[in-house]
Design a protein around this motif. Structure first.
Motif, PDB file in Angstrom:
ATOM      1  N   ASP A 274       0.831  -1.196   0.000  1.00  0.00           N
ATOM      2  CA  ASP A 274       0.000   0.000   0.000  1.00  0.00           C
ATOM      3  C   ASP A 274       0.874   1.258   0.000  1.00  0.00           C
ATOM      4  OD1 ASP A 274       0.797   0.632   2.606  1.00  0.00           O
ATOM      5  OD2 ASP A 274      -0.994  -0.173   3.532  1.00  0.00           O
ATOM      6  N   THR A 275       0.244   2.377  -0.241  1.00  0.00           N
ATOM      7  CA  THR A 275       0.958   3.640  -0.419  1.00  0.00           C
ATOM      8  C   THR A 275       1.778   4.029   0.797  1.00  0.00           C
ATOM      9  OG1 THR A 275      -0.808   4.379  -1.875  1.00  0.00           O
ATOM     10  CG2 THR A 275       0.635   6.063  -1.020  1.00  0.00           C
ATOM     11  N   GLU A 276       1.200   3.952   1.973  1.00  0.00           N
ATOM     12  CA  GLU A 276       1.918   4.347   3.193  1.00  0.00           C
ATOM     13  C   GLU A 276       3.143   3.464   3.442  1.00  0.00           C
ATOM     14  OE1 GLU A 276       1.760   7.037   5.207  1.00  0.00           O
ATOM     15  OE2 GLU A 276       0.340   7.733   3.687  1.00  0.00           O
ATOM     16  N   ARG A 277       3.002   2.173   3.219  1.00  0.00           N
ATOM     17  CA  ARG A 277       4.141   1.273   3.415  1.00  0.00           C
ATOM     18  C   ARG A 277       5.235   1.573   2.387  1.00  0.00           C
ATOM     19  NH1 ARG A 277       2.218  -4.719   3.938  1.00  0.00           N
ATOM     20  NH2 ARG A 277       4.390  -4.940   3.367  1.00  0.00           N
ATOM     21  N   LEU A 278       4.829   1.885   1.170  1.00  0.00           N
ATOM     22  CA  LEU A 278       5.805   2.251   0.133  1.00  0.00           C
ATOM     23  C   LEU A 278       6.567   3.504   0.550  1.00  0.00           C
ATOM     24  CD1 LEU A 278       7.001   2.066  -2.795  1.00  0.00           C
ATOM     25  CD2 LEU A 278       5.117   3.553  -3.468  1.00  0.00           C
ATOM     26  N   LEU A 279       5.846   4.527   1.001  1.00  0.00           N
ATOM     27  CA  LEU A 279       6.490   5.781   1.396  1.00  0.00           C
ATOM     28  C   LEU A 279       7.393   5.597   2.613  1.00  0.00           C
ATOM     29  CD1 LEU A 279       3.580   8.316   0.865  1.00  0.00           C
ATOM     30  CD2 LEU A 279       5.663   8.071  -0.495  1.00  0.00           C
ATOM     31  N   ASP A 280       6.954   4.782   3.564  1.00  0.00           N
ATOM     32  CA  ASP A 280       7.772   4.531   4.751  1.00  0.00           C
ATOM     33  C   ASP A 280       9.045   3.769   4.408  1.00  0.00           C
ATOM     34  OD1 ASP A 280       5.940   5.854   6.343  1.00  0.00           O
ATOM     35  OD2 ASP A 280       4.922   4.014   6.984  1.00  0.00           O
ATOM     36  N   ALA A 281       8.976   2.914   3.402  1.00  0.00           N
ATOM     37  CA  ALA A 281      10.125   2.099   3.013  1.00  0.00           C
ATOM     38  C   ALA A 281      11.083   2.826   2.069  1.00  0.00           C
ATOM     39  CB  ALA A 281       9.650   0.811   2.351  1.00  0.00           C
ATOM     40  N   MET A 282      10.615   3.893   1.417  1.00  0.00           N
ATOM     41  CA  MET A 282      11.443   4.565   0.416  1.00  0.00           C
ATOM     42  C   MET A 282      12.480   5.471   1.087  1.00  0.00           C
ATOM     43  SD  MET A 282      10.438   6.964  -2.868  1.00  0.00           S
ATOM     44  CE  MET A 282       9.035   5.980  -3.271  1.00  0.00           C
ATOM     45  N   THR A 283      13.729   5.206   0.776  1.00  0.00           N
ATOM     46  CA  THR A 283      14.828   6.023   1.310  1.00  0.00           C
ATOM     47  C   THR A 283      15.064   7.217   0.390  1.00  0.00           C
ATOM     48  OG1 THR A 283      16.496   4.829   0.035  1.00  0.00           O
ATOM     49  CG2 THR A 283      15.957   3.956   2.240  1.00  0.00           C
ATOM     50  N   PRO A 284      15.737   8.248   0.888  1.00  0.00           N
ATOM     51  CA  PRO A 284      16.092   9.369   0.007  1.00  0.00           C
ATOM     52  C   PRO A 284      16.925   8.926  -1.200  1.00  0.00           C
ATOM     53  CG  PRO A 284      16.391   9.999   2.290  1.00  0.00           C
ATOM     54  CD  PRO A 284      16.087   8.518   2.284  1.00  0.00           C
ATOM     55  N   GLU A 285      17.766   7.912  -1.010  1.00  0.00           N
ATOM     56  CA  GLU A 285      18.577   7.405  -2.120  1.00  0.00           C
ATOM     57  C   GLU A 285      17.692   6.764  -3.191  1.00  0.00           C
ATOM     58  OE1 GLU A 285      19.199   6.603   1.157  1.00  0.00           O
ATOM     59  OE2 GLU A 285      20.869   7.989   1.417  1.00  0.00           O
ATOM     60  N   ALA A 286      16.687   5.994  -2.752  1.00  0.00           N
ATOM     61  CA  ALA A 286      15.759   5.373  -3.703  1.00  0.00           C
ATOM     62  C   ALA A 286      14.969   6.453  -4.437  1.00  0.00           C
ATOM     63  CB  ALA A 286      14.812   4.420  -2.984  1.00  0.00           C
ATOM     64  N   TYR A 287      14.562   7.487  -3.716  1.00  0.00           N
ATOM     65  CA  TYR A 287      13.848   8.613  -4.334  1.00  0.00           C
ATOM     66  C   TYR A 287      14.704   9.257  -5.417  1.00  0.00           C
ATOM     67  CZ  TYR A 287      12.262  13.416  -4.911  1.00  0.00           C
ATOM     68  OH  TYR A 287      11.882  14.614  -5.443  1.00  0.00           O
ATOM     69  N   GLU A 288      15.977   9.486  -5.135  1.00  0.00           N
ATOM     70  CA  GLU A 288      16.877  10.088  -6.120  1.00  0.00           C
ATOM     71  C   GLU A 288      17.000   9.214  -7.366  1.00  0.00           C
ATOM     72  OE1 GLU A 288      18.262  13.130  -6.146  1.00  0.00           O
ATOM     73  OE2 GLU A 288      17.208  13.522  -4.271  1.00  0.00           O
ATOM     74  N   LYS A 289      17.090   7.903  -7.183  1.00  0.00           N
ATOM     75  CA  LYS A 289      17.186   6.982  -8.326  1.00  0.00           C
ATOM     76  C   LYS A 289      15.905   7.003  -9.151  1.00  0.00           C
ATOM     77  CE  LYS A 289      20.620   3.909  -6.371  1.00  0.00           C
ATOM     78  NZ  LYS A 289      20.937   2.570  -5.889  1.00  0.00           N
ATOM     79  N   LEU A 290      14.763   7.050  -8.469  1.00  0.00           N
ATOM     80  CA  LEU A 290      13.485   7.115  -9.185  1.00  0.00           C
ATOM     81  C   LEU A 290      13.357   8.437  -9.935  1.00  0.00           C
ATOM     82  CD1 LEU A 290      11.102   5.565  -6.516  1.00  0.00           C
ATOM     83  CD2 LEU A 290      11.866   4.513  -8.650  1.00  0.00           C
ATOM     84  N   THR A 291      13.777   9.523  -9.302  1.00  0.00           N
ATOM     85  CA  THR A 291      13.738  10.831  -9.957  1.00  0.00           C
ATOM     86  C   THR A 291      14.612  10.829 -11.203  1.00  0.00           C
ATOM     87  OG1 THR A 291      13.348  11.915  -7.835  1.00  0.00           O
ATOM     88  CG2 THR A 291      14.143  13.301  -9.623  1.00  0.00           C
ATOM     89  N   TYR A 292      15.803  10.275 -11.091  1.00  0.00           N
ATOM     90  CA  TYR A 292      16.706  10.163 -12.240  1.00  0.00           C
ATOM     91  C   TYR A 292      16.038   9.366 -13.357  1.00  0.00           C
ATOM     92  CZ  TYR A 292      20.743   8.926 -15.080  1.00  0.00           C
ATOM     93  OH  TYR A 292      21.602   8.756 -16.138  1.00  0.00           O
TER      94      TYR A 292
END
Length: 94
Positions: free
Chosen positions: A2-20
């Protein structure tokens, strides 16, 4: 997941990779994303921004899920350099 679990599990590093990946259409290793992967990455980036982006830049999703737009004058003020920001270099004659 679910969305909340995804957001809680996402690290800033993972966010940067997804943004890239969203910005370039490729994973950091150079592998091309499918349209479905890019769409999913974009959704994850927007969700992450809606929870963590307290200082939104032009056309981003701010904390709380609100879309943030900055005017041209606001962006100019944000990126305007002062006299102290400029490094002066004297080139020597060779």
């Amino acid at each position: 997941m679910d969305t909340e679990r995804l957001l809680d599990a996402m690290t800033p590093e993972a966010y940067e990779k997804l943004t890239y990946a969203v910005e370039t259409g490729r994973w950091p290793d150079g592998t091309k994303l499918s349209k479905e992967q890019r769409d999913s990455c974009m959704q994850a980036v927007m969700l992450y921004q809606s929870k963590h982006n307290v200082e939104a830049q032009h056309m981003t999703v701010a904390a709380g899920g609100e879309i943030s737009f900055k005017s041209k004058s606001e962006l100019k003020r944000q990126f305007q350099m002062s006299e102290n920001d400029i490094v002066k270099v004297k080139l020597s004659d060779q």
